[in-house]
Motif scaffolding. Sequence first.
Motif, PDB file in Angstrom:
ATOM      1  N   SER A  21      -3.887 -10.489   0.829  1.00  0.00           N
ATOM      2  CA  SER A  21      -2.908  -9.818  -0.027  1.00  0.00           C
ATOM      3  C   SER A  21      -1.742 -10.743  -0.320  1.00  0.00           C
ATOM      4  N   PHE A  22      -1.168 -10.571  -1.505  1.00  0.00           N
ATOM      5  CA  PHE A  22       0.026 -11.310  -1.899  1.00  0.00           C
ATOM      6  C   PHE A  22       0.783 -10.478  -2.915  1.00  0.00           C
ATOM      7  N   THR A  23       1.994 -10.913  -3.244  1.00  0.00           N
ATOM      8  CA  THR A  23       2.877 -10.126  -4.099  1.00  0.00           C
ATOM      9  C   THR A  23       3.136 -10.843  -5.417  1.00  0.00           C
ATOM     10  N   VAL A  24       3.154 -10.083  -6.497  1.00  0.00           N
ATOM     11  CA  VAL A  24       3.508 -10.598  -7.819  1.00  0.00           C
ATOM     12  C   VAL A  24       4.645  -9.742  -8.370  1.00  0.00           C
ATOM     13  N   GLN A  25       5.771 -10.392  -8.632  1.00  0.00           N
ATOM     14  CA  GLN A  25       6.899  -9.730  -9.307  1.00  0.00           C
ATOM     15  C   GLN A  25       6.998 -10.328 -10.699  1.00  0.00           C
ATOM     16  N   THR A  26       6.965  -9.488 -11.702  1.00  0.00           N
ATOM     17  CA  THR A  26       7.037 -10.006 -13.064  1.00  0.00           C
ATOM     18  C   THR A  26       7.996  -9.169 -13.903  1.00  0.00           C
ATOM     19  N   ILE A  27       8.743  -9.860 -14.743  1.00  0.00           N
ATOM     20  CA  ILE A  27       9.735  -9.215 -15.598  1.00  0.00           C
ATOM     21  C   ILE A  27       9.440  -9.586 -17.038  1.00  0.00           C
ATOM     22  N   LYS A  28       9.370  -8.577 -17.877  1.00  0.00           N
ATOM     23  CA  LYS A  28       9.180  -8.820 -19.305  1.00  0.00           C
ATOM     24  C   LYS A  28       9.963  -7.790 -20.104  1.00  0.00           C
ATOM     25  N   ASP A  29      10.837  -8.292 -20.956  1.00  0.00           N
ATOM     26  CA  ASP A  29      11.590  -7.448 -21.895  1.00  0.00           C
ATOM     27  C   ASP A  29      12.273  -6.263 -21.218  1.00  0.00           C
ATOM     28  N   GLY A  30      12.973  -6.549 -20.118  1.00  0.00           N
ATOM     29  CA  GLY A  30      13.781  -5.525 -19.473  1.00  0.00           C
ATOM     30  C   GLY A  30      13.060  -4.609 -18.510  1.00  0.00           C
ATOM     31  N   VAL A  31      11.796  -4.902 -18.217  1.00  0.00           N
ATOM     32  CA  VAL A  31      11.047  -4.089 -17.252  1.00  0.00           C
ATOM     33  C   VAL A  31      10.513  -5.001 -16.145  1.00  0.00           C
ATOM     34  N   LYS A  32      10.833  -4.636 -14.913  1.00  0.00           N
ATOM     35  CA  LYS A  32      10.341  -5.371 -13.742  1.00  0.00           C
ATOM     36  C   LYS A  32       9.230  -4.577 -13.079  1.00  0.00           C
ATOM     37  N   CYS A  33       8.124  -5.259 -12.812  1.00  0.00           N
ATOM     38  CA  CYS A  33       7.006  -4.655 -12.085  1.00  0.00           C
ATOM     39  C   CYS A  33       6.715  -5.519 -10.866  1.00  0.00           C
ATOM     40  N   ILE A  34       6.514  -4.861  -9.739  1.00  0.00           N
ATOM     41  CA  ILE A  34       6.142  -5.566  -8.513  1.00  0.00           C
ATOM     42  C   ILE A  34       4.792  -5.032  -8.062  1.00  0.00           C
ATOM     43  N   TYR A  35       3.851  -5.949  -7.900  1.00  0.00           N
ATOM     44  CA  TYR A  35       2.484  -5.607  -7.504  1.00  0.00           C
ATOM     45  C   TYR A  35       2.166  -6.186  -6.137  1.00  0.00           C
ATOM     46  N   THR A  36       1.377  -5.463  -5.395  1.00  0.00           N
ATOM     47  CA  THR A  36       0.679  -6.040  -4.255  1.00  0.00           C
ATOM     48  C   THR A  36      -0.756  -6.235  -4.699  1.00  0.00           C
ATOM     49  N   MET A  37      -1.211  -7.483  -4.655  1.00  0.00           N
ATOM     50  CA  MET A  37      -2.605  -7.799  -4.955  1.00  0.00           C
ATOM     51  C   MET A  37      -3.325  -7.854  -3.614  1.00  0.00           C
ATOM     52  N   ALA A  38      -4.323  -7.013  -3.422  1.00  0.00           N
ATOM     53  CA  ALA A  38      -4.971  -6.936  -2.108  1.00  0.00           C
ATOM     54  C   ALA A  38      -6.451  -6.628  -2.254  1.00  0.00           C
ATOM     55  N   THR A  39      -7.214  -7.044  -1.267  1.00  0.00           N
ATOM     56  CA  THR A  39      -8.633  -6.689  -1.258  1.00  0.00           C
ATOM     57  C   THR A  39      -8.793  -5.293  -0.664  1.00  0.00           C
ATOM     58  N   ASN A  40      -9.697  -4.531  -1.244  1.00  0.00           N
ATOM     59  CA  ASN A  40      -9.939  -3.174  -0.749  1.00  0.00           C
ATOM     60  C   ASN A  40     -10.985  -3.200   0.368  1.00  0.00           C
ATOM     61  N   ALA A  41     -11.388  -2.033   0.842  1.00  0.00           N
ATOM     62  CA  ALA A  41     -12.334  -1.945   1.955  1.00  0.00           C
ATOM     63  C   ALA A  41     -13.675  -2.593   1.625  1.00  0.00           C
ATOM     64  N   ALA A  42     -14.017  -2.632   0.337  1.00  0.00           N
ATOM     65  CA  ALA A  42     -15.281  -3.257  -0.078  1.00  0.00           C
ATOM     66  C   ALA A  42     -15.153  -4.767  -0.251  1.00  0.00           C
ATOM     67  N   GLY A  43     -13.927  -5.297  -0.080  1.00  0.00           N
ATOM     68  CA  GLY A  43     -13.714  -6.737  -0.236  1.00  0.00           C
ATOM     69  C   GLY A  43     -13.430  -7.158  -1.663  1.00  0.00           C
ATOM     70  N   GLU A  44     -13.146  -6.204  -2.533  1.00  0.00           N
ATOM     71  CA  GLU A  44     -12.858  -6.511  -3.937  1.00  0.00           C
ATOM     72  C   GLU A  44     -11.350  -6.544  -4.158  1.00  0.00           C
ATOM     73  N   PRO A  45     -10.838  -7.516  -4.914  1.00  0.00           N
ATOM     74  CA  PRO A  45      -9.402  -7.579  -5.174  1.00  0.00           C
ATOM     75  C   PRO A  45      -8.937  -6.472  -6.119  1.00  0.00           C
ATOM     76  N   VAL A  46      -7.794  -5.848  -5.770  1.00  0.00           N
ATOM     77  CA  VAL A  46      -7.267  -4.715  -6.536  1.00  0.00           C
ATOM     78  C   VAL A  46      -5.756  -4.884  -6.688  1.00  0.00           C
ATOM     79  N   PRO A  47      -5.209  -4.666  -7.900  1.00  0.00           N
ATOM     80  CA  PRO A  47      -3.757  -4.684  -8.062  1.00  0.00           C
ATOM     81  C   PRO A  47      -3.162  -3.308  -7.755  1.00  0.00           C
ATOM     82  N   HIS A  48      -2.077  -3.288  -7.006  1.00  0.00           N
ATOM     83  CA  HIS A  48      -1.375  -2.045  -6.698  1.00  0.00           C
ATOM     84  C   HIS A  48       0.038  -2.171  -7.254  1.00  0.00           C
TER      85      HIS A  48
END
Length: 198
Positions: A127-154
């Motif tokens: 898992s790792f974190t992505v913080q991104t800002i575009k045109d006045g909106v900030k989104c923070i995601y946790t990118m992590a693998t799920n129980a099946a081992g597949e990467p999922v953005p949260h």
Amino acid sequence: MKLATVENNITTNVESKGAFKITASAKAFKILSSGLYTDKILAVVRELSTNAFDANAAAGKHKSQFEIHMPTVSEPWFSVEDFGCGMNESDVDDVYTTYFGSTKAETNNEAGFMGLGSKSPFSYTDSFTVQTIKDGVKCIYTMATNAAGEPVPHLMIRQETDQANGTKVSVPVDKYDISKFITAAKKTFRTFDIKPVV
């Protein structure tokens, strides 16, 4: 970066029965995220830094430095922050989290083109974190693998902000790997014309 292609004008009377396919599975994601890199720490530093350099360039900030945070015992993470265009939720869904999805395939002014570099942290961590800002909106995601081992953005946070556009990717670092990240950074940035702010 544009990929050179060769025209194949061979005509045969052999009938095509469809095309090869890729099944999205934990095994496929593992190969594409981790199996590509022999030096996973170097890959994380190089790929994220190249993306930051390219993001600044795409925003017309060719001479601007991006910023990195080197891991320490008290702050055990590696991060790269650019001051490019940032991403909205569609950009994250359609490009950032899509393997082989890239906005760089039709230009030679940016290094990437396969859409794999942003996934390189999965070669080192689950898992790792992505913080991104575009045109006045900030989104923070946790990118992590799920129980099946597949990467999922949260999507963890979405809020209005007056901060400038840009993206910051933060990767947790094991304390035993701190010196390896420092070595990888020294090796990576020897080749960069514009050095980052550390």
